[in-house]
Scaffold this active site. Structure first.
Site, PDB file in Angstrom:
ATOM      1  N   PHE A  27       0.862  -1.183   0.000  1.00  0.00           N
ATOM      2  CA  PHE A  27       0.000   0.000   0.000  1.00  0.00           C
ATOM      3  C   PHE A  27       0.896   1.229   0.000  1.00  0.00           C
ATOM      4  O   PHE A  27       1.696   1.423   0.911  1.00  0.00           O
ATOM      5  CB  PHE A  27      -0.924   0.035   1.221  1.00  0.00           C
ATOM      6  CG  PHE A  27      -1.957   1.127   1.109  1.00  0.00           C
ATOM      7  CD1 PHE A  27      -3.163   0.898   0.475  1.00  0.00           C
ATOM      8  CD2 PHE A  27      -1.701   2.400   1.594  1.00  0.00           C
ATOM      9  CE1 PHE A  27      -4.108   1.912   0.332  1.00  0.00           C
ATOM     10  CE2 PHE A  27      -2.637   3.418   1.467  1.00  0.00           C
ATOM     11  CZ  PHE A  27      -3.852   3.166   0.833  1.00  0.00           C
ATOM     12  N   LYS A  74       2.516  10.584   7.836  1.00  0.00           N
ATOM     13  CA  LYS A  74       1.834  10.180   9.065  1.00  0.00           C
ATOM     14  C   LYS A  74       2.456  10.781  10.333  1.00  0.00           C
ATOM     15  O   LYS A  74       2.239  11.940  10.626  1.00  0.00           O
ATOM     16  CB  LYS A  74       1.801   8.649   9.145  1.00  0.00           C
ATOM     17  CG  LYS A  74       0.873   8.019   8.097  1.00  0.00           C
ATOM     18  CD  LYS A  74       0.565   6.578   8.436  1.00  0.00           C
ATOM     19  CE  LYS A  74      -0.121   5.835   7.306  1.00  0.00           C
ATOM     20  NZ  LYS A  74      -1.554   5.983   7.260  1.00  0.00           N
ATOM     21  N   ASP A 102       9.428   2.869   1.663  1.00  0.00           N
ATOM     22  CA  ASP A 102       8.224   3.602   2.042  1.00  0.00           C
ATOM     23  C   ASP A 102       8.012   3.418   3.542  1.00  0.00           C
ATOM     24  O   ASP A 102       7.503   2.393   3.997  1.00  0.00           O
ATOM     25  CB  ASP A 102       7.018   3.089   1.246  1.00  0.00           C
ATOM     26  CG  ASP A 102       5.743   3.868   1.595  1.00  0.00           C
ATOM     27  OD1 ASP A 102       5.744   4.612   2.601  1.00  0.00           O
ATOM     28  OD2 ASP A 102       4.743   3.726   0.872  1.00  0.00           O
TER      29      ASP A 102
HETATM   30  C1  LIG Z   1       3.139   2.587   3.609  1.00  0.00           C
HETATM   31  C2  LIG Z   1       2.188   3.664   3.195  1.00  0.00           C
HETATM   32  N1  LIG Z   1       2.511   4.463   2.162  1.00  0.00           N
HETATM   33  C3  LIG Z   1       1.694   5.454   1.761  1.00  0.00           C
HETATM   34  C4  LIG Z   1       0.480   5.679   2.388  1.00  0.00           C
HETATM   35  C5  LIG Z   1      -0.414   6.786   1.896  1.00  0.00           C
HETATM   36  O1  LIG Z   1      -0.418   7.807   2.804  1.00  0.00           O
HETATM   37  P1  LIG Z   1      -1.578   8.939   2.733  1.00  0.00           P
HETATM   38  O2  LIG Z   1      -2.845   8.275   3.161  1.00  0.00           O
HETATM   39  O3  LIG Z   1      -1.098  10.006   3.669  1.00  0.00           O
HETATM   40  O4  LIG Z   1      -1.636   9.418   1.325  1.00  0.00           O
HETATM   41  C6  LIG Z   1       0.115   4.875   3.468  1.00  0.00           C
HETATM   42  C7  LIG Z   1      -1.181   5.082   4.154  1.00  0.00           C
HETATM   43  O5  LIG Z   1      -1.664   4.276   4.883  1.00  0.00           O
HETATM   44  C8  LIG Z   1       0.978   3.836   3.875  1.00  0.00           C
HETATM   45  O6  LIG Z   1       0.666   3.030   4.900  1.00  0.00           O
END
Ligand SMILES: Cc1ncc(COP(=O)(O)O)c(C=O)c1O
Length: 403
Positions: free
Chosen positions: A127, A241, A212
Site C-alpha cells: 500500500f 503520518k 516507504d
Molecule cells: C506505507 C504507506 N505508504 C503510503 C500511504 C499513503 O499515505 P496517505 O494516506 O497520507 O496518502 C500509506 C497510508 O496508509 C501507507 O501506509
C-alpha cells in the site's frame, strides 16, 4: 460526504463523533473515552494533542503559517537538517509535501528522472497511497482495477522474497519500492535478509531502493526508522503520518546525494504549493524532538512485546478466532479466519471502548497501532477487552467463519 461509508460505519455500530483527544485516548461528543489502537492509521505516534507539539504549532501560527514560496523559511531548513541528522547513512536531502501518497509520487518521479529508466518493481499487497502513481505501485486489485490503465512499466512480485525481485531485475529498472514491514497488506514482517538482498540487487543493477516508511517511520517499530533493523540505507525514503506529530499533515522524501543530482539542472521539476510550509515543518521538527527525547521507539519496543505476547496468549485460548499474531514494536496485526470474524471483533472492541480497524489491503487482519505514549495499564485494559470481545463472538463463530 460518502453515503456508502456512512452506511458501513453505522452497520458496524461505529456511530460516535470524535471531539477531542489526549495521549492514547480519543473522546467523543458524548464524553465517552476510547483507547485508540487504530491511531489514525498510524499517525498518532506521539499521542493526541501532544502538549509540546501543540504549543509549537501555536507559536508558529502566530508568526507565519504558509510560505511565500519565493523566500526560504527557517522551520523548513531546520526540519531538513534534523532529518539529515536522524535518518540513517548519507540520507541528506528532503523534499516536503503534504501526505504519504504525495511522498510516494515524488519518489517515483525522482527515481525515473535520476536513472533515466522507466520501470518500477513493487510488491503484491503493498500500500503506497491512492493517487494514480502511488496506486500503480500498490498491490490490491480492488482499488486498482476501476482506474485502469494505471502507470505502465510497473512489475509486482511477491513480498518478502528477494529471489522474485532478482528474476525481474534488469537495466531498465529505475527503482524497487518497498515497505520495510507491509502495513496495509496485513502487517507482514519480511525475513531479516530481505532488505539487504534488495539493496544488493539495486546496487548491482544501478537501480534505486525506495523505502516507504510512511507507516513504519518515526518510532513505531521500535527504531526511529524501520530500515534500521536491517542496517540498510535506501536511496529514497518516504515519510508522512507520524512526522506530523498528530497535529499537522506533512509528507517528505529524504534522499541520498547520489539520488538527488537531477535537481541541479532542474530545480523546479517537482514542486508543491503547500509543501514545506513553516507551520507543518515547525510541528514536524517538534514531533521528531519529542519522539527522540522521550525515547518513544524504545517504548514501542518494550510495550510492543507486552501487547504481542498478550495477544498470542489469547490466540492460544481462542485459536479458532485468531489464526496469527505478528508484528514489530507497536505495529501488530491480528489475523482472523474471515472478514466476518474481524468485523464482529472490531464492533465488540468498539462497544467496550477500544478502537481498532482492518488493514486496507487485507480484511482478515485487525491492526493494533496505538500511540507510542500508551501506558502499560492501558495495554492491560486493551488485552482484557480483547478477551471479552473474543468470548462475546464465540457463540456466533461458526456462522462468522463461513461468512
Ligand atoms: C506505507 C504507506 N505508504 C503510503 C500511504 C499513503 O499515505 P496517505 O494516506 O497520507 O496518502 C500509506 C497510508 O496508509 C501507507 O501506509
Amino acid at each position: 460526504m460518502n453515503p456508502g461509508l456512512a452506511r458501513a460505519l453505522r452497520f458496524m455500530g461505529l456511530n460516535a463523533v470524535e471531539k477531542t483527544g489526549h495521549e492514547a485516548i480519543i473522546v467523543d461528543e458524548e464524553g465517552n473515552q476510547y483507547i485508540d489502537c487504530a491511531g489514525g492509521y498510524g499517525v498518532f505516534v506521539q499521542g493526541y494533542q501532544n502538549s509540546r507539539i501543540v504549543e509549537r504549532a501555536h507559536q508558529q501560527l502566530d508568526q507565519l503559517s504558509l510560505s511565500s514560496r519565493v523566500l526560504l523559511n527557517r522551520p523548513m531548513i531546520a526540519l531538513a537538517e534534523e532529518l539529515a541528522r536522524l535518518t540513517p547513512g548519507d540520507l541528506q536531502y528532503s523534499f516536503f509535501c503534504n501526505s504519504g501518497a504525495e511522498a510516494v509520487e515524488a519518489a517515483l518521479k525522482f527515481a525515473r528522472i535520476q536513472t533515466g529508466r522507466p520501470r518500477i518493481i513493487s510488491t503484491y499487497g503493498a500500500f503506497h497511497g491512492k493517487t494514480l502513481g502511488a496506486l500503480s505501485v500498490s498491490g490490491r486489485d480492488t482499488y486498482r482495477q476501476p482506474f485502469a490503465p494505471l502507470l505502465p512499466d510497473i512489475i509486482h512480485v511477491p513480498y518478502g522474497d528477494a529471489q522474485k525481485v532478482a528474476e525481474v531485475m534488469d537495466d531498465q529498472v529505475a527503482a524497487v519500492i518497498v515497505e520495510p514491514i507491509q502495513g496495509e497488506g496485513g502487517v507482514i514482517v519480511p525475513p531479516d535478509e530481505y532488505l539487504p538482498a534488495l539493496r544488493g540487487l539495486c546496487d548491482q543493477h544501478g537501480a534505486l531502493l525506495i523505502a516507504d516508511e510512511v507507516q513504519t517511520g518515526i518510532g513505531r517499530t521500535g527504531r526511529l526508522f524501520a530500515v534500521e533493523h536491517s542496517g540498510v540505507v535506501p536511496d529514497l525514503m518516504c515519510l508522512a503520518k507520524a512526522l506530523g506529530g498528530g497535529v499537522m499533515p506533512i509528507g517528505a522524501v529524504v534522499g541520498r546525494p547520489s539520488a538527488w543530482t537531477f535537481f541541479d539542472s532542474a530545480p523546479l521539476i517537482h514542486t508543491s504549493t503547500f509543501g514545506g510550509n513553516p507551520l507543518a515543518c515547525a510541528v514536524a521538527q517538534e514531533a521528531l524532538r519529542v519522539t527522540v527525547e522521550d525515547d518513544l521507539p524504545q517504548r514501542a519496543a518494550t510495550l510492543g512485546v507486552t501487547l504481542l505476547n498478550g495477544l498470542k496468549q489469547l490466540q492460544g485460548r481462542f485459536s479458532r478466532a485468531i489464526t496469527d499474531v505478528r508484528g514489530r514494536g507497536l505495529m501488530i496485526g491480528v489475523e482472523v479466519p474471515s472478514a466476518g470474524v474481524g468485523g464482529a471483533l472490531i464492533s465488540e472492541l468498539f462497544q467496550r471502548h477500544v478502537l481498532a480497524v482492518y488493514t486496507l489491503n487485507n480484511d482478515r487482519v485487525i491492526r493494533m497501532v496505538p500511540p507510542l505514549v500508551i501506558t502499560a495499564a492501558q495495554i492491560d485494559q486493551v488485552l482484557k477487552v480483547w478477551e471479552q470481545a473474543l468470548s462475546a463472538i464465540e457463540p456466533m463463530l461458526d456462522d462468522l467463519i463461513e461468512g
